[in-house]
Write a protein that holds these residues in place. Structure first.
Motif, PDB file in Angstrom:
ATOM      1  N   LEU A   1       2.682  -4.190   0.529  1.00  0.00           N
ATOM      2  CA  LEU A   1       1.484  -3.389   0.780  1.00  0.00           C
ATOM      3  C   LEU A   1       0.261  -4.290   0.946  1.00  0.00           C
ATOM      4  O   LEU A   1      -0.553  -4.099   1.863  1.00  0.00           O
ATOM      5  CB  LEU A   1       1.251  -2.396  -0.362  1.00  0.00           C
ATOM      6  CG  LEU A   1      -0.024  -1.552  -0.272  1.00  0.00           C
ATOM      7  CD1 LEU A   1      -0.012  -0.687   0.982  1.00  0.00           C
ATOM      8  CD2 LEU A   1      -0.191  -0.680  -1.523  1.00  0.00           C
ATOM      9  N   MET A   2       0.135  -5.284   0.066  1.00  0.00           N
ATOM     10  CA  MET A   2      -0.971  -6.235   0.189  1.00  0.00           C
ATOM     11  C   MET A   2      -0.914  -6.947   1.535  1.00  0.00           C
ATOM     12  O   MET A   2      -1.930  -7.094   2.228  1.00  0.00           O
ATOM     13  CB  MET A   2      -0.902  -7.262  -0.946  1.00  0.00           C
ATOM     14  CG  MET A   2      -2.042  -8.292  -0.955  1.00  0.00           C
ATOM     15  SD  MET A   2      -1.832  -9.704   0.188  1.00  0.00           S
ATOM     16  CE  MET A   2      -0.403 -10.526  -0.526  1.00  0.00           C
ATOM     17  N   SER A   3       0.292  -7.376   1.936  1.00  0.00           N
ATOM     18  CA  SER A   3       0.463  -8.115   3.179  1.00  0.00           C
ATOM     19  C   SER A   3       0.065  -7.269   4.388  1.00  0.00           C
ATOM     20  O   SER A   3      -0.589  -7.753   5.316  1.00  0.00           O
ATOM     21  CB  SER A   3       1.919  -8.582   3.330  1.00  0.00           C
ATOM     22  OG  SER A   3       2.299  -9.416   2.260  1.00  0.00           O
ATOM     23  N   ILE A   4       0.449  -6.001   4.385  1.00  0.00           N
ATOM     24  CA  ILE A   4       0.146  -5.114   5.511  1.00  0.00           C
ATOM     25  C   ILE A   4      -1.355  -4.881   5.626  1.00  0.00           C
ATOM     26  O   ILE A   4      -1.933  -4.970   6.722  1.00  0.00           O
ATOM     27  CB  ILE A   4       0.887  -3.771   5.347  1.00  0.00           C
ATOM     28  CG1 ILE A   4       2.398  -3.977   5.522  1.00  0.00           C
ATOM     29  CG2 ILE A   4       0.378  -2.743   6.357  1.00  0.00           C
ATOM     30  CD1 ILE A   4       3.226  -2.751   5.202  1.00  0.00           C
ATOM     31  N   CYS A   5      -2.016  -4.570   4.507  1.00  0.00           N
ATOM     32  CA  CYS A   5      -3.461  -4.305   4.535  1.00  0.00           C
ATOM     33  C   CYS A   5      -4.248  -5.553   4.905  1.00  0.00           C
ATOM     34  O   CYS A   5      -5.179  -5.505   5.721  1.00  0.00           O
ATOM     35  CB  CYS A   5      -3.918  -3.782   3.170  1.00  0.00           C
ATOM     36  SG  CYS A   5      -3.235  -2.177   2.726  1.00  0.00           S
ATOM     37  N   PHE A   6      -3.879  -6.674   4.309  1.00  0.00           N
ATOM     38  CA  PHE A   6      -4.530  -7.947   4.625  1.00  0.00           C
ATOM     39  C   PHE A   6      -4.385  -8.253   6.108  1.00  0.00           C
ATOM     40  O   PHE A   6      -5.354  -8.623   6.793  1.00  0.00           O
ATOM     41  CB  PHE A   6      -3.895  -9.054   3.784  1.00  0.00           C
ATOM     42  CG  PHE A   6      -4.502 -10.418   3.979  1.00  0.00           C
ATOM     43  CD1 PHE A   6      -5.386 -10.944   3.054  1.00  0.00           C
ATOM     44  CD2 PHE A   6      -4.178 -11.200   5.082  1.00  0.00           C
ATOM     45  CE1 PHE A   6      -5.939 -12.209   3.225  1.00  0.00           C
ATOM     46  CE2 PHE A   6      -4.719 -12.453   5.273  1.00  0.00           C
ATOM     47  CZ  PHE A   6      -5.605 -12.956   4.335  1.00  0.00           C
TER      48      PHE A   6
ATOM     49  N   GLY B   1      -7.931  -1.630   6.913  1.00  0.00           N
ATOM     50  CA  GLY B   1      -7.256  -2.622   6.088  1.00  0.00           C
ATOM     51  C   GLY B   1      -7.979  -2.852   4.774  1.00  0.00           C
ATOM     52  O   GLY B   1      -7.355  -2.992   3.715  1.00  0.00           O
ATOM     53  N   ALA B   2      -9.304  -2.900   4.827  1.00  0.00           N
ATOM     54  CA  ALA B   2     -10.094  -3.083   3.606  1.00  0.00           C
ATOM     55  C   ALA B   2      -9.927  -1.900   2.665  1.00  0.00           C
ATOM     56  O   ALA B   2      -9.796  -2.067   1.440  1.00  0.00           O
ATOM     57  CB  ALA B   2     -11.564  -3.275   3.967  1.00  0.00           C
ATOM     58  N   ILE B   3      -9.922  -0.693   3.209  1.00  0.00           N
ATOM     59  CA  ILE B   3      -9.740   0.503   2.375  1.00  0.00           C
ATOM     60  C   ILE B   3      -8.354   0.486   1.716  1.00  0.00           C
ATOM     61  O   ILE B   3      -8.209   0.759   0.521  1.00  0.00           O
ATOM     62  CB  ILE B   3      -9.919   1.785   3.216  1.00  0.00           C
ATOM     63  CG1 ILE B   3     -11.374   1.906   3.670  1.00  0.00           C
ATOM     64  CG2 ILE B   3      -9.500   3.024   2.421  1.00  0.00           C
ATOM     65  CD1 ILE B   3     -11.618   3.039   4.649  1.00  0.00           C
ATOM     66  N   GLY B   4      -7.330   0.136   2.500  1.00  0.00           N
ATOM     67  CA  GLY B   4      -5.976   0.099   1.959  1.00  0.00           C
ATOM     68  C   GLY B   4      -5.805  -0.912   0.846  1.00  0.00           C
ATOM     69  O   GLY B   4      -5.030  -0.687  -0.092  1.00  0.00           O
TER      70      GLY B   4
END
Length: 476
Positions: free
Chosen positions: A36-41, A221-224
């Motif tokens: 999840l971190m990787s996708i949003c970043f 992406g920042a919101i996620g």
């Protein structure tokens, strides 16, 4: 044998026994959180790199102009580097890795939005584009400095928790997670770079719509990132003077000899990226029929190739170790620029040769985005924030020098290596190529020395403390 006071410990037994906010999570849950971190970043950063790749092309594309675009990129990397030196590691330690990621992504949105603002500024007010572009780049650069530092800390903490949960060596966890992160990071970058060509060539939208899409994706992406797992803040340097904490990146560079030898490995990526963007994308592609129209698609090639090779290299590193993979990457960067030395007549190259150049950049980049970061997590396990701030410092400074310096390497008489640019100025491209090739050679030598020092350091510590319990630490 006593451990040298001058070298930081690679293995700190109490550090691995500290309670971790992921300690109660299963391996699958830890992996899902990391994905999840990787996708949003990657969504946010993909929008940034898509704009960066277009910044040095032509006025018709970015509304900035090639000169302004190149200076804007240099400004971005300059402030990006300064952020790493002046307190990025300290900020991440104060707010925690997840919040560092969140704040960095929010600030990056400003950089992407500056392209949208430049697109809506009418041509009659062209002078306003310079302050908008440069201010956006400066703000974005500051955010990028502690964003990547936070990513390194988040990556390192997750790798430690994943290794404990699966009972595997930390080096194996860093290889696996490094490949996963690099895949999402690069795959999303490909999609977002292709988006510009799709919107303008297939759907016939103008570039204002393109940059509106990029801005919306960056914000998403920042919101996620706000929904990603948050580690507890552990500032183990609270008692140290503020100046010491602010300059932790410099401290590890001065005190740990391995870091000095890793400088060329970071610099070769920075110089190569500047060479590809400012010369190949900005000048060589222009010589091809309708070349500027497909700049967005071309800049997606390195990311696409790197996404594939990041998974391959992640598996190869489990067998061969990370060293051969890193050396392959450095040699690939050197090969990319060597082809221009062998055949300087770029007007005769054709699309196949250009595709090869962008693909070689992708192979090299796969080692930088995945294997190199995993290596830093292994080499500098006890100061991840300071270590990853050094990646920013070294690659960012070399990129800034490339973007700002390469355009000023001029010559007087047109020849195969004294190339006339679109603005009718003459540039010594051979000097740029020699810088990239020479740095690639130094990267191989420097890494080899650092790897030997790493093994010697681990051996000293094992003699002093005995082999570490479990499988948490293993040879790179």
């Amino acid at each position: 044998m006593a451990v040298s006071d001058k070298e930081p410990l690679l293995f700190d037994p109490p550090a691995y026994k500290r309670s971790n906010s992921m300690s109660s999570m299963s391996p699958n849950a830890i992996l899902k959180s990391f994905v999840l971190m990787s996708i949003c970043f990657s969504a946010n950063h993909g929008a940034v790199t898509a704009c960066l790749g277009l910044s040095s092309v032509t006025t018709d594309l970015t509304f900035l102009g090639a000169d302004l675009g190149t200076y804007q990129s240099g400004c971005l990397y300059l402030f990006y580097t300064a952020s790493a030196v002046f307190g990025a590691a300290y900020i991440v330690k104060k707010v925690g890795p997840r919040n560092g990621l969140l704040y960095g992504l929010i600030i990056y949105c400003v950089y992407v939005a500056c392209f949208l603002v430049a697109a809506v500024i009418p041509d009659s007010h062209d002078a306003w584009k310079w302050p908008v572009a440069l201010l956006g780049a400066a703000i974005g650069g500051v955010g990028g400095g502690f964003l990547w530092t936070a990513q390194g800390a988040y990556f390192g903490k997750t790798a430690e928790a994943y290794a404990i949960a699966k009972n595997i060596p930390t080096s194996e966890a860093t290889s696996s997670l490094g490949g996963i992160f690099a895949f999402f990071y690069l795959a999303e970058e490909v999609m977002l770079k292709m988006l510009s060509t799709l919107l303008t060539k297939v759907f016939d939208y103008d570039w204002t719509v393109v940059f509106a899409f990029y801005t919306a994706i960056a914000v998403s992406g920042a919101i996620g990132m706000g929904f990603c797992h948050s580690f507890r803040v552990e500032d183990d340097e609270e008692s140290k003077p503020l100046c010491t904490k602010l300059f932790s990146a410099v401290r590890i560079l001065v005190n740990d000899s391995k870091m000095k030898y890793m400088i060329p490995m970071n610099a070769v990526f920075g110089f190569s990226a500047a060479f590809l963007t400012s010369y190949v994308t900005g000048q060589v592609v222009h010589l091809q029929k309708n070349g500027d129209d497909y700049a967005g698609a071309l800049t997606a090639i390195p990311a696409g190739v790197a996404a594939i090779f990041s998974i391959i290299f992640g598996q190869v590193a489990k067998v061969t170790g990370k060293g051969p993979v890193l050396i392959t990457g450095a040699c690939t960067f050197g090969l990319m620029t060597s082809l221009f030395v062998v055949n300087p007549d770029t007007a005769s190259w054709g699309w196949t040769s250009i595709f090869v150049i962008y693909s070689l950049m992708g192979v090299g980049r796969a080692t930088f985005e995945g294997t190199l970061r995993a290596t830093f997590a292994d080499f500098f396990a006890n100061d991840k924030e300071g270590a990853f701030a050094n990646i920013i410092l070294q690659s960012g400074l070399s990129s800034a020098l490339g973007f700002l310096g390469f355009p000023h390497i001029l010559c007087k008489e047109e020849s195969d290596y004294c190339v006339r640019y679109k603005d009718d100025t003459l540039h010594n491209v051979l000097a740029m190529e020699i810088i990239c090739i020479g740095t690639a050679v130094l990267a191989v030598v420097g890494y080899s020395i650092a790897a030997v020092q790493h093994k010697q350091q681990k051996k000293r510590e094992e003699n002093a403390f005995g082999p570490p319990s479990g499988k948490l630490v293993e040879s790179v």
